[in-house]
Design a protein around this motif. Structure first.
Motif, PDB file in Angstrom:
ATOM      1  N   ASP A 128       0.843  -1.186   0.000  1.00 38.93           N
ATOM      2  CA  ASP A 128       0.000   0.000   0.000  1.00 38.93           C
ATOM      3  C   ASP A 128       0.879   1.237   0.000  1.00 38.93           C
ATOM      4  O   ASP A 128       2.079   1.176   0.305  1.00 38.93           O
ATOM      5  CB  ASP A 128      -0.959   0.008   1.196  1.00 38.93           C
ATOM      6  N   GLU A 129       0.262   2.353  -0.326  1.00 41.13           N
ATOM      7  CA  GLU A 129       1.000   3.614  -0.389  1.00 41.13           C
ATOM      8  C   GLU A 129       1.439   4.081   0.986  1.00 41.13           C
ATOM      9  O   GLU A 129       2.487   4.733   1.125  1.00 41.13           O
ATOM     10  CB  GLU A 129       0.126   4.676  -1.056  1.00 41.13           C
ATOM     11  N   ALA A 130       0.674   3.747   2.017  1.00 38.90           N
ATOM     12  CA  ALA A 130       1.028   4.188   3.366  1.00 38.90           C
ATOM     13  C   ALA A 130       2.371   3.602   3.798  1.00 38.90           C
ATOM     14  O   ALA A 130       3.157   4.272   4.481  1.00 38.90           O
ATOM     15  CB  ALA A 130      -0.060   3.787   4.351  1.00 38.90           C
ATOM     16  N   SER A 131       2.671   2.359   3.392  1.00 41.43           N
ATOM     17  CA  SER A 131       3.953   1.763   3.753  1.00 41.43           C
ATOM     18  C   SER A 131       5.101   2.491   3.079  1.00 41.43           C
ATOM     19  O   SER A 131       6.165   2.690   3.680  1.00 41.43           O
ATOM     20  CB  SER A 131       3.967   0.281   3.363  1.00 41.43           C
ATOM     21  N   ALA A 132       4.906   2.901   1.823  1.00 43.90           N
ATOM     22  CA  ALA A 132       5.950   3.662   1.134  1.00 43.90           C
ATOM     23  C   ALA A 132       6.154   5.025   1.791  1.00 43.90           C
ATOM     24  O   ALA A 132       7.284   5.520   1.875  1.00 43.90           O
ATOM     25  CB  ALA A 132       5.598   3.816  -0.345  1.00 43.90           C
ATOM     26  N   LYS A 133       5.086   5.642   2.242  1.00 46.70           N
ATOM     27  CA  LYS A 133       5.220   6.923   2.923  1.00 46.70           C
ATOM     28  C   LYS A 133       5.958   6.777   4.237  1.00 46.70           C
ATOM     29  O   LYS A 133       6.673   7.687   4.670  1.00 46.70           O
ATOM     30  CB  LYS A 133       3.839   7.537   3.157  1.00 46.70           C
ATOM     31  N   MET A 134       5.797   5.636   4.908  1.00 49.43           N
ATOM     32  CA  MET A 134       6.528   5.417   6.156  1.00 49.43           C
ATOM     33  C   MET A 134       8.030   5.435   5.916  1.00 49.43           C
ATOM     34  O   MET A 134       8.799   5.944   6.729  1.00 49.43           O
ATOM     35  CB  MET A 134       6.117   4.072   6.762  1.00 49.43           C
ATOM     36  N   ALA A 135       8.447   4.859   4.790  1.00 48.32           N
ATOM     37  CA  ALA A 135       9.881   4.756   4.523  1.00 48.32           C
ATOM     38  C   ALA A 135      10.448   6.010   3.887  1.00 48.32           C
ATOM     39  O   ALA A 135      11.553   6.441   4.233  1.00 48.32           O
ATOM     40  CB  ALA A 135      10.157   3.555   3.620  1.00 48.32           C
ATOM     41  N   LEU A 136       9.729   6.610   2.946  1.00 46.67           N
ATOM     42  CA  LEU A 136      10.301   7.677   2.129  1.00 46.67           C
ATOM     43  C   LEU A 136       9.577   9.013   2.247  1.00 46.67           C
ATOM     44  O   LEU A 136      10.095  10.019   1.771  1.00 46.67           O
ATOM     45  CB  LEU A 136      10.295   7.247   0.653  1.00 46.67           C
ATOM     46  N   GLY A 137       8.404   9.026   2.834  1.00 45.26           N
ATOM     47  CA  GLY A 137       7.617  10.250   2.835  1.00 45.26           C
ATOM     48  C   GLY A 137       8.250  11.398   3.576  1.00 45.26           C
ATOM     49  O   GLY A 137       8.076  12.563   3.194  1.00 45.26           O
ATOM     50  N   ASP A 138       9.023  11.118   4.628  1.00 46.65           N
ATOM     51  CA  ASP A 138       9.611  12.192   5.415  1.00 46.65           C
ATOM     52  C   ASP A 138      10.965  12.643   4.890  1.00 46.65           C
ATOM     53  O   ASP A 138      11.525  13.618   5.398  1.00 46.65           O
ATOM     54  CB  ASP A 138       9.749  11.756   6.875  1.00 46.65           C
ATOM     55  N   ILE A 139      11.538  11.954   3.873  1.00 47.23           N
ATOM     56  CA  ILE A 139      12.843  12.364   3.339  1.00 47.23           C
ATOM     57  C   ILE A 139      12.778  12.741   1.864  1.00 47.23           C
ATOM     58  O   ILE A 139      13.498  13.630   1.417  1.00 47.23           O
ATOM     59  CB  ILE A 139      13.901  11.265   3.544  1.00 47.23           C
ATOM     60  N   ALA A 140      11.937  12.080   1.072  1.00 43.95           N
ATOM     61  CA  ALA A 140      11.822  12.371  -0.361  1.00 43.95           C
ATOM     62  C   ALA A 140      10.403  12.042  -0.802  1.00 43.95           C
ATOM     63  O   ALA A 140      10.129  10.921  -1.242  1.00 43.95           O
ATOM     64  CB  ALA A 140      12.845  11.567  -1.172  1.00 43.95           C
ATOM     65  N   PRO A 141       9.479  12.986  -0.672  1.00 42.73           N
ATOM     66  CA  PRO A 141       8.075  12.691  -1.028  1.00 42.73           C
ATOM     67  C   PRO A 141       7.892  12.249  -2.471  1.00 42.73           C
ATOM     68  O   PRO A 141       7.003  11.447  -2.762  1.00 42.73           O
ATOM     69  CB  PRO A 141       7.371  14.028  -0.755  1.00 42.73           C
TER      70      PRO A 141
END
Length: 463
Positions: free
Chosen positions: A368-381
């Protein structure tokens, strides 16, 4: 009536057969052996396109500038041709096994972002797979042209930038090796769904570190099915949350002992807090420097899951110790490699704080997209969508980034479990002696003894 016979027809038929076979062979080579196709056909064609259309392509991309007055006067004095805009000065074209390299000296008023914005146009104009732009020095950029999709069939470069605590673990989309450097990025978070290639990434890290003087520690709450094959090289292994609750305090105690060693060597007062010490073990002499420790945590969510009140207390204690190792472990030579399928605030108290201490991020295919945001959302959206677009047919493909904001696609080459385990068995003599981790040293399974061949021949079987 007489019919005129064209004598050229048989000749065309004779020539057309080999040409068709040659074209079919080129198409087959391009599909099945892209590296060979690039070296024989693609490289000359792309080089000719670049040399023949460089000026017009730069003008179409808006990368030309108005010539200086001196240049205008010189052109008018020597020739009668029209004065055209000036493109960036081009350097020598350097061919590689995967593409081309070219340096450009930017004209006054240009910046590297202008060239990077035209990378897609340059790719189509010169017939290559991709174009990447990097800054060499002020006013000079390098264009790295990649001739084919290097991530479809990964072949690591022969000369990779490896070294102590530097492991070439994957290949980037620009045909450069992705190096896991623990001295630069001490802690990392690796996420990925089942069959996404996360375990393959972990194998390459362990196999690369196994050949170096490093202590490897594992926490694998899946009863050790991921890390147990490497037991011959591990200094400690915990296979369930109960064992992890005993192992983590030992690592924290080892970290505190190393801080005491740094204090004693540098004359720091014994009552100085560990948080105020800015030096590390690398400032110690070689004969006094303790061996670095790399902690692998597989399926970190298992450490956060609780069922009873007692489990909750144990969870809080383990999370606190992990956070301490992430905050203070780098100076003591302790590095974290945290892996899992999901990692977010829903795991419980301390999860977000621990994630903030993990500088490096590698995100494989997620559900899901939420898992990707956990890893990369706070450093490279902008890298979140790239991670969500990874297809299941490409295991090992991932998006790697760090807190600097840069990111790239990478893919790990195939390494069988047996080969990685054999590397660990062959380097078992490099396991360092650490008294704090000796109680957690895993038992190395001994293979069954080979049955000796019988000395007496059996009687032949007859009807």
């Amino acid at each position: 009536m007489y019919r005129r016979v064209d004598r050229k027809t048989p000749l065309l038929l004779e020539v057309g057969g080999p040409l068709a076979a040659l074209g079919g062979g080129a198409a087959y080579t391009r599909a099945k052996r892209p590296a060979a196709y690039w070296s024989t056909i693609g490289l000359p064609i792309s080089t000719a396109r670049l040399l023949g259309s460089y000026g017009s392509v730069m003008e179409a991309c808006g990368l030309t500038v108005t010539p200086s007055r001196l240049r205008v006067l010189a052109v008018k004095a020597t020739t009668r041709r029209e004065v055209r805009p000036v493109p960036p000065r081009r350097g020598i074209i350097r061919p590689t096994s995967t593409g081309l390299r070219l340096r450009l000296r930017l004209a006054p008023g240009q910046e590297p972002a202008d060239v990077a914005a035209s990378a897609e146009r340059l790719r189509h104009a010169w017939g290559v797979h991709a174009v990447y732009v990097s800054t060499v020095k002020p006013g000079v950029v390098e264009l790295r042209l990649v001739g084919y999709d290097v991530l479809r069939r990964v072949r690591m470069p022969r000369k990779a930038d490896s070294g102590y605590l530097r492991i070439p673990v994957a290949l980037r989309e620009d045909a450069m090796p992705f190096v896991r450097d623990y001295r630069t990025v001490p802690h990392q978070l690796t996420l990925g769904a089942t069959l996404s290639g996360k375990s393959m990434y972990l194998r390459h890290l362990i196999a690369g570190l196994a050949r170096q003087s490093v202590a490897l520690v594992g926490i694998d709450c899946k009863r050790g099915v991921e890390l147990a094959p490497f037991a011959a090289r591990l200094s400690a292994l915990a296979t369930d949350p109960e064992e992890a609750a005993d192992l983590l305090p030992a690592l924290v105690k080892e970290m505190e002992d190393r801080y005491d060693l740094i204090k004693a060597r540098q004359g720091i007062a014994p009552n100085t807090l560990d948080e105020e010490i800015t030096s590390d073990i690398w400032g110690l002499p070689d004969h006094e420097r303790p061996v670095p420790i790399v902690l692998f945590v597989d399926e970190v969510a298992e450490l956060f899951l609780v069922a009873t009140r007692k489990d909750e207390e144990r969870r809080d204690e383990m999370v606190t110790q992990l956070i301490r190792l992430a905050q203070l472990g780098r100076a003591a030579g302790i590095y974290l490699e945290v892996c899992g399928q999901r990692f977010g605030a829903e795991l419980g108290k301390g999860a977000t704080m621990l994630r903030a201490q993990l500088t490096g991020r590698v995100c494989h295919r997620v559900n899901d997209e939420a898992s990707a945001k956990m890893a990369l959302g706070d450093i490279a959206p902008e890298a979140v969508m790239a991670a969500c677009a990874i297809a299941p047919e490409r295991p090992g493909l991932a998006v790697a980034g760090d807190t600097s904001g840069g990111w790239s696609r990478i893919r790990t080459p195939y390494l069988s479990l047996g080969d990685a385990a054999e590397i660990c068995r062959g380097s078992a003599h490099l396991v360092p002696e650490l008294a704090a981790l000796k109680p957690f040293r895993p038992d190395v399974p001994v293979g069954p003894a080979e049955t000796p061949a019988p000395q007496v021949r059996p009687r032949p079987v007859t009807d």
